[in-house]
Design an enzyme around this catalytic site. Structure first.
Site, PDB file in Angstrom:
ATOM      1  N   HIS A 423     -25.689   2.626 -52.818  1.00 41.63           N
ATOM      2  CA  HIS A 423     -24.458   2.728 -52.043  1.00 41.63           C
ATOM      3  C   HIS A 423     -24.669   3.542 -50.772  1.00 41.63           C
ATOM      4  CE1 HIS A 423     -20.618   4.639 -50.855  1.00 41.63           C
ATOM      5  NE2 HIS A 423     -20.116   3.448 -51.144  1.00 41.63           N
ATOM      6  N   CYS A 754     -59.095  -1.886 -26.305  1.00 41.97           N
ATOM      7  CA  CYS A 754     -58.004  -1.155 -26.939  1.00 41.97           C
ATOM      8  C   CYS A 754     -58.015   0.278 -26.426  1.00 41.97           C
ATOM      9  CB  CYS A 754     -58.122  -1.190 -28.467  1.00 41.97           C
ATOM     10  SG  CYS A 754     -59.745  -0.773 -29.131  1.00 41.97           S
TER      11      CYS A 754
END
Length: 798
Positions: A423, A754
């Site tokens: 919840h 990279c």
């Protein structure tokens, strides 16, 4: 259902469809839709029936309740009564009402037919409320009314139906309708009566057909706990969590389970003893806490059912499931459209970065991707919510619908218990409030008024930091990314955060750092796992035993955790390539792993010491590298991520390359077999000088600009004294980069880079584009900037 007759006020699930929302509410209409259309596709749904809206209005009219209820609501509107007084008064008059004879007869007859169908007299059933409104068919009343489990016999069933009717006027339901502007007297209630799945002796839970935090729509997320499912929904338990990659589920030979996290599962809800209430909550056994609720086969079955249900409804779904403890059968007991991520507009999204962080006070599952600073308001009992301060960070054990009024006013929420489908998580997500659930100890380690940072910006794990960290927010709009000939890829390391970046239009992952997964998700030195019996460090042995709980083979722990961690990165860009660099720790970094000190020799300069390819064939590490290879093979062959490319770092010589490739082949990773590509990092000058020879052995190069700059200029990249000399754009470094690009092109090999250089320096990006590099790989937060710079460089070239 064939055996349940249609009465004026009762309809069998097999006579219902999603167009019947005005008659029986969304919950019951959905059950009917699945019974009618998905059973033939293998999705099992327990039989049942629903009372109609007509039955509700007939009950109200027969007991003369309409004017009484309207009058009580008028008093609330006029301020003459409180919400609590009004709700209690209406529920009391409804509970005193009697069912009209025709409605009672219809319910009893339908229940009798259901008992006959399933072969049990006084069968146990689930009785669920499903609110509806004739002129508001799309209204959502989820979570506002009551559910009753293990209801047996006609008398108990009629009482449960009456209590469902009364629950249309819970305080939270009244408040919800007022907030939404719904007319109370136009909303009816349908009762769904469904054969119980004996999950009290099995397990149950919730699943979503997308990642609830990032909205990544290629995974299904499954929460699971022992016993009845209410403990998961109410957030009373920390459930197991599993994630499956949906695009690969069609192949029955693959097992694309990309996440398996074992929850504490300290309690479970089961049937009550004779004479008690219908259910009770009891502690779980040690074996239940230590084990997983679902087997891999069951996870995959639920994942495939999730795909079938989602495909049928044409939208992301929120699904409840249960497993019968007696037969082992799985069932779907509810399904409804997901209402948060699926409603978010495509386009820009916010990215949060947290720096200057204080000590980690506790951690749990993150809900959302924000980071918030503020002060704690610790409330352990719903009776004390009146003292909540607007804008504070709510800290509590767990929440239910009665907490919603203050959850709306909170800056963030932290709970002791609950999973991603509890919840607290669901409401926080709907409200856009960041939350960390399932910490286990937040109410113990935090105190009222304490200044903290709630950090949900680093992936699946959320952190509570002491004090106020620096939070930077950036708006990213993937739709603005220009098209480029040069591929722009991502550098990713953290599996937990990989799904955050799925919206970026990248060309794949150019660098997935294996060592990050090892240090953060495995934590133990691979050799300490392989040679655990020889490990003398008592503290390390104890920690490894704790880390590997649930694994009979400690080496399997390494392989399993590594394969799953990398699979999340590969999944985020699938089917585009994901280049995984094999481990590239230095000796001092390896020594920092649990049990690592016993297997590493201190070095004066680890940066150019026993690292990369030289480790893989050495007797000192070869068994550890074998585990890395096993993980890659599982990732590609068993899980199905054939988009994974392997990359070898710090390979100093051609002879070393040959030795590594031989060891990989012995581990089943043979270049070219089943499409496997193997790259090499171009970060040592010998890689550039002998580029044609390396190109004969590898499918591509990835230029590691940091190490290449360091070794070309003879500059320690960690030296503050030499920092100004460390320059990726130095003429010598650019010559090296340009040379390896040309050599790769001549050999027909792929070549990329990279590093942060292209992001920080537009002219460096232009240099790479001019030299014809195939790809550039950068961090996600710089992706859009680099994409712009690459596009500008390509335009300048014409």
């Amino acid at each position: 259902m064939d055996t349940v007759r249609d009465f004026a006020h009762v309809i069998g699930f097999d006579a219902l469809g999603r167009g019947d929302v005005p008659r029986v509410g969304g919950k019951n209409a959905s059950l009917g839709e699945m019974v009618c259309h998905l059973g033939a596709k293998g999705v099992a749904v327990p039989p049942g029936f629903a009372t109609t809206a007509d039955a509700y209005w007939h009950f109200i009219a027969a007991n003369g309740l309409e004017d009484r209820i309207a009058g009580l609501l008028d008093e609330l509107t006029a301020g003459k009564a409180t919400l609590a007084e009004t709700g209690a008064a209406i529920r009391a008059v409804v509970l005193k009402g009697d069912f009209p004879d025709d409605t009672a007869e219809a319910i009893r007859a339908a229940y009798g037919d259901l008992c006959a169908r399933i072969g049990r007299a006084d069968a146990d059933v689930a009785v669920r409320s499903s609110a509806t409104a004739e002129d508001l068919p799309d209204a959502s009343f989820a979570g506002q009314q009551e559910t009753f489990l293990n209801i047996r016999g006609e008398a108990a069933l009629m009482d449960a139906c009456r209590r469902c009717f009364a629950s249309l006027f819970t305080d939270r339901a009244i408040s919800y309708r007022i907030a939404k502007g719904f007319d109370h007297m136009k909303v009816a209630l349908s009762v769904g009566v469904q054969a119980m799945v004996r999950s009290d002796t099995g397990g149950s839970g919730v699943m979503f057909t997308l990642d609830t935090e990032s909205g990544f729509d290629k995974v299904a997320v499954i929460d699971a706990a022992w016993g009845l499912g209410e403990t998961v929904v109410q957030g009373l338990v920390d459930p197991d969590e599993y994630q499956v990659f949906k695009p690969l589920l069609a192949d029955e030979n693959l097992a694309p389970i990309v996440e398996k996290r074992r929850g504490a599962k300290e309690i479970k809800m089961i049937y009550a003893r004779e004479g008690e209430r219908s259910t009770r909550t009891v502690p779980t056994s040690k074996a239940e806490r230590a084990g997983f609720v679902l087997s891999d086969a069951e996870i995959l079955t639920l994942g495939r059912w999730a795909c079938i249900i989602e495909d049928h409804y044409g939208c992301p779904m929120d699904i409840e499931w249960a497993r019968d403890g007696g037969t082992g059968e799985l069932f779907i007991v509810q399904a409804r459209p997901e209402t948060v991520q699926s409603r978010k507009a495509a386009g820009s999204f916010r990215s949060f970065t947290v720096s200057a962080k204080g000590k980690v006070l506790t951690r749990g599952l993150s809900v959302g991707d924000q980071a918030i600073t503020g002060h704690v308001c610790l409330i352990e009992n719903v009776a004390d919510i009146a003292r909540f301060q607007d804008g504070a960070i709510l800290v509590t054990q767990n929440t239910d619908p009665d907490w919603v009024p203050i959850m709306k006013r909170a800056a963030a929420i932290v709970t002791d218990r609950g999973g991603r489908t509890s919840h607290a998580a669901i409401v926080s997500r709907e409200l856009g409030v960041p939350a960390i659930v399932g910490t286990g100890d937040a109410t113990h380690v935090l105190h009222d008024g304490q200044e903290i940072t709630v950090n949900c910006a680093e992936g699946d794990t959320g952190f509570v930091h002491d004090g106020h960290a620096t939070v930077t927010e950036e708006e990213l709009d993937p739709s603005t990314a220009p098209d480029t000939r040069t591929k722009v890829m991502l550098n990713l390391a953290n599996p937990s955060a990989a799904f955050r970046w799925w919206r970026l239009p990248s060309d794949g992952v150019g660098l997935a750092r294996m060592e990050f997964v090892v240090s953060n998700h495995i934590k133990a030195h691979p050799m300490a796992l392989v040679q655990f019996d020889q490990l003398g460090d008592a503290a390390a042995r104890t920690e490894i035993v704790e880390l590997t709980a649930g694994y009979d083979d400690k080496a399997e722990y390494f392989v399993d955790r590594l394969a799953r961690g990398l699979s999340r990165i590969a999944a985020a860009v699938h089917p585009k390539p994901c280049i995984v660099r094999m481990s590239d720790f230095k000796t001092n970094e390896y020594a920092g792993l649990v049990g690592g000190a016993a297997f590493e020799t201190p070095e004066e300069n680890p940066m150019i010491g026993f690292r990369g390819a030289s480790r893989y064939t050495s007797p000192r590490y070869r068994p550890g590298f074998d585990l890395e290879c096993r993980a890659i093979r599982r990732l590609r062959e068993e899980m199905g991520f054939a988009n994974v490319v392997v990359m070898i770092p710090f390979c100093r010589s051609v002879a070393e390359a040959d030795r590594v490739l031989k060891v990989m082949a012995e581990n089943g990773l043979e270049r070219g077999k089943d499409g496997l590509e193997i790259y090499v990092m171009a970060e040592v000058p010998s890689n550039v000088i002998l580029a044609p020879e390396f190109a004969e052995r590898f499918d591509g190069f990835s230029i590691g600009s940091n190490d290449l700059t360091q070794l070309t200029l003879g500059v320690d990249r960690d030296s503050e004294a030499l920092a100004e000399l460390f320059d990726e754009q130095d003429e010598a470094v650019e010559w090296m980069i340009g040379h390896v690009i040309r050599a790769a092109q001549l050999a027909g090999a792929k070549v990329g880079l990279c590093g942060q250089g292209p992001s920080d320096h537009p002219d460096f990006a232009a240099f790479l584009v001019e030299r014809g590099i195939d790809s550039i790989s950068v961090t996600p937060d710089s992706f859009l900037r680099v994409k712009e710079k690459v596009a500008a460089a390509e335009r300048a070239m014409g």
